[in-house]
Enzyme design. Structure first.
Site, PDB file in Angstrom:
ATOM      1  N   HIS A  62      36.531 -17.979  32.475  1.00  0.00           N
ATOM      2  CA  HIS A  62      37.315 -17.141  33.390  1.00  0.00           C
ATOM      3  C   HIS A  62      38.522 -17.913  33.909  1.00  0.00           C
ATOM      4  O   HIS A  62      38.434 -18.595  34.930  1.00  0.00           O
ATOM      5  CB  HIS A  62      36.443 -16.718  34.575  1.00  0.00           C
ATOM      6  CG  HIS A  62      35.200 -15.984  34.182  1.00  0.00           C
ATOM      7  ND1 HIS A  62      34.101 -16.620  33.641  1.00  0.00           N
ATOM      8  CD2 HIS A  62      34.882 -14.673  34.258  1.00  0.00           C
ATOM      9  CE1 HIS A  62      33.161 -15.728  33.397  1.00  0.00           C
ATOM     10  NE2 HIS A  62      33.594 -14.530  33.759  1.00  0.00           N
ATOM     11  N   GLU A  97      16.707  -9.845  54.289  1.00  0.00           N
ATOM     12  CA  GLU A  97      15.848 -10.800  53.583  1.00  0.00           C
ATOM     13  C   GLU A  97      16.622 -11.657  52.590  1.00  0.00           C
ATOM     14  O   GLU A  97      16.385 -12.869  52.485  1.00  0.00           O
ATOM     15  CB  GLU A  97      14.712 -10.053  52.859  1.00  0.00           C
ATOM     16  CG  GLU A  97      13.758  -9.307  53.789  1.00  0.00           C
ATOM     17  CD  GLU A  97      14.307  -7.979  54.300  1.00  0.00           C
ATOM     18  OE1 GLU A  97      15.370  -7.526  53.812  1.00  0.00           O
ATOM     19  OE2 GLU A  97      13.676  -7.378  55.203  1.00  0.00           O
ATOM     20  N   HIS A 146       5.071  -0.112  51.190  1.00  0.00           N
ATOM     21  CA  HIS A 146       4.831  -1.414  51.801  1.00  0.00           C
ATOM     22  C   HIS A 146       3.709  -2.195  51.119  1.00  0.00           C
ATOM     23  O   HIS A 146       3.318  -3.258  51.590  1.00  0.00           O
ATOM     24  CB  HIS A 146       4.490  -1.240  53.286  1.00  0.00           C
ATOM     25  CG  HIS A 146       5.691  -0.970  54.140  1.00  0.00           C
ATOM     26  ND1 HIS A 146       6.615  -0.008  53.815  1.00  0.00           N
ATOM     27  CD2 HIS A 146       6.135  -1.539  55.287  1.00  0.00           C
ATOM     28  CE1 HIS A 146       7.563   0.005  54.742  1.00  0.00           C
ATOM     29  NE2 HIS A 146       7.291  -0.921  55.634  1.00  0.00           N
TER      30      HIS A 146
END
Ligand SMILES: Cc1ncc(C[n+]2csc(CCOP(=O)(O)OP(=O)(O)O)c2C)c(N)n1
Length: 695
Positions: A44, A427, A489
């Site tokens: 790149h 998280e 869950h």
């Protein structure tokens, strides 16, 4: 005319170097970056060519490091977010003497130290493995927090800055929301981030996907935002001075840059701001590599070269850095002399040394959930493992990291005297921040949430495994016994997923991750012991929400002593006289269910059973053959029970028996009902084994 930069604002000690040299050095980086990609026929170039001006000024004027010891603990940190711009980083580090022209020529080749995306290599100035966009700048937030934590304990004399470099992709990644919020909330003025805003991404211009006001977004998060022409050295210098003067907020320098700066086509016409230069060699993108090198003042026949005047300028730069480092080392020596006790502690922090912990002294309430047992251990560790930082993604009272929190305070703006990070519901951010803390060094990050949300953390867990970072994960609510919370869950396939990292070796030939699912409170204590002792890979603790009957101690022993055998990965938790008719295997709370089943088998059918608790198949597989054969002797049928997918135990059970596990997602109901309905009872173990043995 050569413009001499005037030393006007002077919080930092500027190293004198004129603007022209900055531009020449940046062009040198552009040429080297383009040449690396051209030679590798992959990479790149465009972004690297646009970002070169900032990186060059950062390295020559601001970043404090010891050229002779890049791992010097008090160095400023630089975290690259867009790893695809690696040529830019290798090139500037070639100017500082940490990579050779041959290293650059070998970009992306087997065995080279210049992989396509940078991989952690502190001794050469690579502070993080980057590539998955968004994580690199979040690592920087973690490092900045770690620095504040250490300064709060040892003093401002050791302060240093953390710099990061982000691109459009990183800003678009959702994790930037968490990183931006957290850094702003905590007022991390030691963090300076440059946003390489070139308006072009991989497949399109950024305008195709966003028209947000990024400056306003970061301002709303309490960032100090400065927008500049990111290819203008004077504006970069000015912005850096302002950033260095900032005392209450992290700084974002939005640098409007030119993708493929300096690129030209065969006719010598500008070939800048082209999406095609994002991800392929200039010659494939439509530009002329040779003419571009010439346009940037280089020799197309010998692009892998450092201009003599740049080399000379960098010699001076490095000498200046050495002087600054020597001053800081002198200050450190003075501090150490005046504070021998703290100095010893600081050394221990850096070495990751923890005091001898008496784990046997930890007592648990009978029948504790293993998450509760973990909370008790954390509470025991507080004050002993002083470099520990515990975090939770808004679940501390559920994942029981509050065992630690109750003894300390969370970080707040300007106050890092406590040891807890309230990460908020983020998280992935928390996991990448923990990586940054571990990368910084001197601290031990522990982070908690529900096991099912390990899915939200996985990209950062993978990088922790790749970088061999000893982050400890506290993952609670380990199975469908979350019950009423319903299938969203209830982890089912998560254990199988995460244990794949146990099967995968890291580049040092070790299992990339330690994954522990303890069977009761005593095993949880042992699991924590193992986790703390494992300094070379991440460790996961997978813990139950519900209470678990403690496994009985073997005659003449105590439960903690028995549970220490978990360090072998699997051990005999209960045995019979002579050769067993069947061996029952499980981890976590299923082990106690096996005890119930074994009682029924022995009482009703006289089946001689052995129960093996498998906290980690990986660790068991690392034991010598003799031990493995002793625990699971050949010829004895095996029965596995798991609240995860059967594949979780299939590697051990194989053709020699059956694994009973979850075959579908869970259901919403009280967990005792789910145990009955799904067959996680002693009675079902009895029936399954009777069927297996054909009794
Ligand atoms: C998480 C993640 N998703 C996708 C990619 C693939 N990728 C690499 S660069 C890029 C586009 C982003 O480009 P930008 O950040 O603007 O860099 P520039 O074009 O300026 O080089 C993408 C999608 C990645 N590296 N990481």
């Amino acid at each position: 005319m050569v413009f001499k930069f005037q030393r006007t604002v002077h919080k930092t000690d500027l190293i004198p170097m004129d603007i022209k040299i900055h531009q020449r050095a940046a062009d040198n980086i552009r040429i080297l970056s383009a040449a690396m990609v051209e030679k590798a026929k992959s990479g790149h170039p465009g972004g690297a060519m646009g970002g070169a001006d900032y990186l060059e000024i950062l390295y020559s004027r601001y970043l404090n490091f010891d050229p002779d010891d890049m791992a010097w603990p008090l160095r400023d940190r630089f975290f690259l977010d867009p790893g695809h711009m690696s040529p830019m980083l290798y090139s500037v580090l070639a100017l500082t003497g940490h990579y050779t022209m041959d290293d650059l020529r070998n970009f992306r080749q087997w065995g080279s130290i210049t992989p396509g995306h940078p991989e952690l290599n502190v001794s050469r100035g690579i502070e993080n493995t980057s590539g998955p966009l968004g994580q690199g700048h979040t690592n920087a937030v973690g490092a900045a927090i770690a620095e504040r934590f250490l300064v709060a304990r040892f003093g401002e004399w050791m302060a240093h800055r953390t710099y990061s470099f982000i691109s459009d992709g990183g800003v678009q990644e959702e994790i930037s929301q968490g990183a931006g919020r957290m850094a702003g909330y905590l007022g991390l003025s030691n963090l300076i981030m440059f946003y390489d805003s070139n308006d072009i991404q991989l497949s399109s211009e950024t305008a195709v996907v966003t028209d947000e006001d990024t400056a306003k977004k970061y301002e709303a998060w309490n960032w100090h935002v400065i927008t500049i022409d990111g290819n203008d050295p004077r504006q970069i210098l000015d912005a850096m001075e302002k950033a260095h003067g900032e005392t209450g907020r992290p700084t974002l320098i939005i640098g409007k840059t030119i993708m493929g700066k300096g690129a030209v086509d065969e006719n010598g016409q500008p070939f800048e701001r082209q999406t095609s230069t994002h991800g392929m060699p200039l010659s494939s993108a439509g530009a002329s590599f040779e003419k571009t090198v010439a346009n940037l003042g280089g020799d197309p026949k010998n692009p892998f070269a450092i201009f003599p005047e740049v080399e000379e300028a960098y010699r001076k730069v490095l000498d200046e850095k050495r002087k600054k480092v020597a001053e800081k080392k002198k200050a450190q020596a003075g501090w150490e002399k005046a504070n021998p006790g703290l100095a010893k502690k600081y050394r221990e922090f850096l070495e990751g040394r923890v005091p001898e912990i008496d784990f046997s002294a930890i007592t648990h309430k009978p029948g504790s959930p293993t998450r509760g047992a973990s909370g008790v251990v954390l509470s025991h560790l507080f004050g002993q493992v002083e470099q520990m930082i515990v975090a939770s993604a808004d679940l501390s009272n559920s994942d029981k990291t509050d065992g630690f929190l109750k003894k300390t305070t969370p970080f707040t703006r300007g106050d890092f005297s406590g040891s807890f990070l309230q990460a908020g519901v983020s998280e992935l951010t928390m996991a990448a921040v923990a990586n940054g803390m571990a990368l910084h060094g001197g601290v031990i990050p522990v982070i908690g949430t529900f096991f099912v949300f390990s899915d939200y953390m996985k990209p950062a867990v993978r990088l922790a495994a790749l970088m061999e970072l000893p982050v400890r994960y506290v993952w609670t609510h380990d199975a469908f016994r979350v019950g009423e919370d319903g299938p969203t869950h209830q982890p089912v396939e998560q254990e199988a997923q995460i244990r794949l990292l146990e099967h995968l070796k890291n580049h040092h030939g070790k299992r990339a991750m330690m994954v522990l699912r303890p069977a009761d409170a005593a095993e949880t204590t042992v699991a924590w012991k193992m986790a703390l002792e494992n300094n070379t890979t991440p460790t996961a603790l997978i813990l139950s929400r519900q209470g678990i009957r403690d496994l009985p101690a073997r005659p003449g022993s105590d439960r903690y002593t028995d549970a220490l055998q978990a360090t072998f990965g699997a051990y005999i938790a209960r045995d019979c006289e002579g050769t067993p008719d069947v061996i029952l295997l499980a981890s976590g709370s299923e082990v106690s269910t096996l005890f119930e089943g074994a009682d029924l088998l022995e009482e009703k059918r006289g089946v001689k059973t052995r129960i093996v608790s498998v906290i980690s198949e990986g660790i068991f597989r690392d034991q010598d053959r003799g031990y493995q054969d002793m625990v699971l002797p050949a010829g004895v049928p095996l029965f596995g029970l798991t609240a995860g997918l059967p594949v979780t135990l299939q590697g051990l059970v194989g053709e020699r028996g059956k694994v009973f596990g979850m075959e579908s997602f869970g259901f919403s109901a009280p967990y005792q009902v789910l145990d009955e309905k799904l067959g996680f009872t002693g009675q079902n173990v009895f029936e399954q084994v009777v069927g297996l043995l054909g009794l």
